[in-house]
Design a protein around this motif. Sequence first.
Motif, PDB file in Angstrom:
ATOM      1  N   ILE A 152     -31.838  40.754 122.191  1.00  0.00           N
ATOM      2  CA  ILE A 152     -30.952  41.426 123.145  1.00  0.00           C
ATOM      3  C   ILE A 152     -29.498  41.050 122.917  1.00  0.00           C
ATOM      4  N   ASN A 153     -29.229  39.776 122.734  1.00  0.00           N
ATOM      5  CA  ASN A 153     -27.850  39.302 122.696  1.00  0.00           C
ATOM      6  C   ASN A 153     -27.337  38.951 121.304  1.00  0.00           C
ATOM      7  N   ARG A 154     -28.182  39.014 120.314  1.00  0.00           N
ATOM      8  CA  ARG A 154     -27.733  38.695 118.965  1.00  0.00           C
ATOM      9  C   ARG A 154     -28.576  39.467 117.960  1.00  0.00           C
ATOM     10  N   PRO A 155     -28.027  39.753 116.798  1.00  0.00           N
ATOM     11  CA  PRO A 155     -28.830  40.412 115.764  1.00  0.00           C
ATOM     12  C   PRO A 155     -29.978  39.505 115.334  1.00  0.00           C
ATOM     13  N   PRO A 156     -31.097  40.072 114.991  1.00  0.00           N
ATOM     14  CA  PRO A 156     -32.203  39.238 114.506  1.00  0.00           C
ATOM     15  C   PRO A 156     -31.768  38.425 113.288  1.00  0.00           C
ATOM     16  N   PRO A 157     -32.148  37.158 113.215  1.00  0.00           N
ATOM     17  CA  PRO A 157     -31.788  36.346 112.047  1.00  0.00           C
ATOM     18  C   PRO A 157     -32.268  37.016 110.761  1.00  0.00           C
ATOM     19  N   LEU A 168     -31.089  39.829 109.470  1.00  0.00           N
ATOM     20  CA  LEU A 168     -30.700  41.239 109.336  1.00  0.00           C
ATOM     21  C   LEU A 168     -29.310  41.384 108.730  1.00  0.00           C
ATOM     22  N   GLU A 169     -28.360  40.622 109.240  1.00  0.00           N
ATOM     23  CA  GLU A 169     -26.986  40.788 108.762  1.00  0.00           C
ATOM     24  C   GLU A 169     -26.835  40.458 107.278  1.00  0.00           C
ATOM     25  N   PRO A 170     -27.448  39.385 106.758  1.00  0.00           N
ATOM     26  CA  PRO A 170     -27.338  39.146 105.309  1.00  0.00           C
ATOM     27  C   PRO A 170     -27.922  40.277 104.476  1.00  0.00           C
ATOM     28  N   VAL A 171     -29.015  40.868 104.956  1.00  0.00           N
ATOM     29  CA  VAL A 171     -29.613  41.976 104.212  1.00  0.00           C
ATOM     30  C   VAL A 171     -28.682  43.182 104.204  1.00  0.00           C
ATOM     31  N   ILE A 172     -28.116  43.513 105.368  1.00  0.00           N
ATOM     32  CA  ILE A 172     -27.185  44.639 105.444  1.00  0.00           C
ATOM     33  C   ILE A 172     -25.961  44.375 104.571  1.00  0.00           C
ATOM     34  N   HIS A 173     -25.474  43.156 104.605  1.00  0.00           N
ATOM     35  CA  HIS A 173     -24.312  42.815 103.785  1.00  0.00           C
ATOM     36  C   HIS A 173     -24.620  43.017 102.306  1.00  0.00           C
ATOM     37  N   GLU A 174     -25.802  42.622 101.874  1.00  0.00           N
ATOM     38  CA  GLU A 174     -26.154  42.764 100.457  1.00  0.00           C
ATOM     39  C   GLU A 174     -26.292  44.233 100.070  1.00  0.00           C
ATOM     40  N   ILE A 175     -26.872  45.038 100.954  1.00  0.00           N
ATOM     41  CA  ILE A 175     -26.956  46.484 100.693  1.00  0.00           C
ATOM     42  C   ILE A 175     -25.555  47.066 100.545  1.00  0.00           C
ATOM     43  N   SER A 187     -23.767  44.229 118.019  1.00  0.00           N
ATOM     44  CA  SER A 187     -23.590  45.194 116.936  1.00  0.00           C
ATOM     45  C   SER A 187     -23.172  44.424 115.701  1.00  0.00           C
ATOM     46  N   LEU A 188     -23.364  45.029 114.552  1.00  0.00           N
ATOM     47  CA  LEU A 188     -22.882  44.462 113.308  1.00  0.00           C
ATOM     48  C   LEU A 188     -22.392  45.605 112.436  1.00  0.00           C
ATOM     49  N   ALA A 189     -21.461  45.303 111.551  1.00  0.00           N
ATOM     50  CA  ALA A 189     -20.873  46.380 110.761  1.00  0.00           C
ATOM     51  C   ALA A 189     -20.232  45.834 109.492  1.00  0.00           C
ATOM     52  N   SER A 217     -32.207  51.599 107.306  1.00  0.00           N
ATOM     53  CA  SER A 217     -33.131  51.821 108.425  1.00  0.00           C
ATOM     54  C   SER A 217     -34.389  50.976 108.285  1.00  0.00           C
ATOM     55  N   ARG A 218     -34.821  50.737 107.050  1.00  0.00           N
ATOM     56  CA  ARG A 218     -35.995  49.881 106.836  1.00  0.00           C
ATOM     57  C   ARG A 218     -35.696  48.443 107.272  1.00  0.00           C
ATOM     58  N   ALA A 219     -34.481  47.982 106.998  1.00  0.00           N
ATOM     59  CA  ALA A 219     -34.106  46.624 107.418  1.00  0.00           C
ATOM     60  C   ALA A 219     -34.108  46.505 108.941  1.00  0.00           C
ATOM     61  N   VAL A 220     -33.611  47.524 109.624  1.00  0.00           N
ATOM     62  CA  VAL A 220     -33.620  47.503 111.093  1.00  0.00           C
ATOM     63  C   VAL A 220     -35.047  47.392 111.601  1.00  0.00           C
ATOM     64  N   ALA A 221     -35.948  48.177 111.030  1.00  0.00           N
ATOM     65  CA  ALA A 221     -37.349  48.140 111.464  1.00  0.00           C
ATOM     66  C   ALA A 221     -38.020  46.813 111.103  1.00  0.00           C
ATOM     67  N   THR A 222     -37.708  46.300 109.921  1.00  0.00           N
ATOM     68  CA  THR A 222     -38.331  45.051 109.460  1.00  0.00           C
ATOM     69  C   THR A 222     -37.970  43.872 110.348  1.00  0.00           C
ATOM     70  N   TYR A 223     -36.730  43.800 110.777  1.00  0.00           N
ATOM     71  CA  TYR A 223     -36.270  42.655 111.566  1.00  0.00           C
ATOM     72  C   TYR A 223     -36.353  42.893 113.068  1.00  0.00           C
ATOM     73  N   HIS A 224     -36.844  44.041 113.458  1.00  0.00           N
ATOM     74  CA  HIS A 224     -36.993  44.315 114.891  1.00  0.00           C
ATOM     75  C   HIS A 224     -37.947  43.312 115.541  1.00  0.00           C
TER      76      HIS A 224
END
Length: 382
Positions: free
Chosen positions: A72-77, A79-86, A106-108, A373-380
């Motif tokens: 709820i209050n933070r991105p799943p551990p 997720l952000e490194p994976v998005i950054h690498e993509i 949010s992350l961006a 989108s796969r990363a979002v689902a994987t770390y959900h």
Amino acid sequence: MGKRGIRMGDGRSIRVWALAAATLALAACAGTVPEPRTTANGPGDRPWSPSGLPLPQARPPATVPARIDPGINRPPPGLEPVIHEIWRTFPGRTGIAIRRIDGNWSLARRGDEFFPQQSVSKTWVAMAALDALDRGQIALTDRVRITPDDLTLFHQPLAGRVQREGNVEMTVAELLETAITGSDNTANDSLLRHIGGPDVVRRYVERHSLGRIRFGPGERLLQSRIAGLEWQQRYSVARNFQVAREQVPMSVRRMALERYVADPDDGASPLAIVDALTRLARGELLSPASTRLMIETMGRTRSGPQRLRAGVPAGWSVAHKTGTGQELAGTATGYNDIGILTAPDGTRYAVAVMLASTTASIPQRMAMMQSVSRAVATYHGQ
């Protein structure tokens, strides 16, 4: 006491005396008889029974801590490194933003920069139209007349019908469906015209403080400027636009396209987009009925099936809108997908993937969007 105090023949008096004697005897053995107490009178007091014996003290009910969703209050551990690498490894200028709709994070990457929207901007036309509906200015049953003079360019399946029939009438509901699910440019421009033009959309964006979201001049003028042309209605027929574009000197075309990518008339930032989708999903931008219609319509989108939608596993749903811009000399521009991803447990995420310019192939672009989108689902849920 005298004979008057004890009457041996009076059985009732004997019983009273016997009871009094027994009580005195007990008092003599046990000391002062405690006064019965049935309630605790203050901190540290224990409840007493009428017999004078303390009752077992009741224990407070066990408190079971409520399970707090860690996402709820933070991105799943992770997720952000994976998005950054993509983001880091994909060629070109890329913007990615993810926001949990039912949470506080949010992350961006390049989240605040303007990216060309292309047909993603149809989202704001549809929302401005539904806002006009909520305000009683239009109705879904309004009929809109479309003539050959209203045709645009590029993807417009509606053009074939207009050319066959001469004039076509469609309801606002039909135009909304066709513009979003089929990304039909003529349907979108016709809906835009019916609600009052680009300024109506801009005022909607401003009134709701949607932030860094621009709306361009409409499909015909926008695409002409990108190609270094001035719009002529004959460009709406067959491949007349493409033929005219090929006659523009390469230096002019390149300069026009680079200028557009650097400062797009229809630009929007990925973070502004996911924030707007979040507010839409939360019911903050439209009435409940219009919110439901908008999201359900986006859920029927047929364009871009191999973009964000293809990355989530079975059980997830995706309501999205794609955008695809012009290409020049192997460089694609404005290749996008934005949407609301809903997990099987109902948790929702707003996602925007924007490619301002890239030399990657179409399969590579789609694979990159799927990886997000796969990363979002994987770390959900982690």
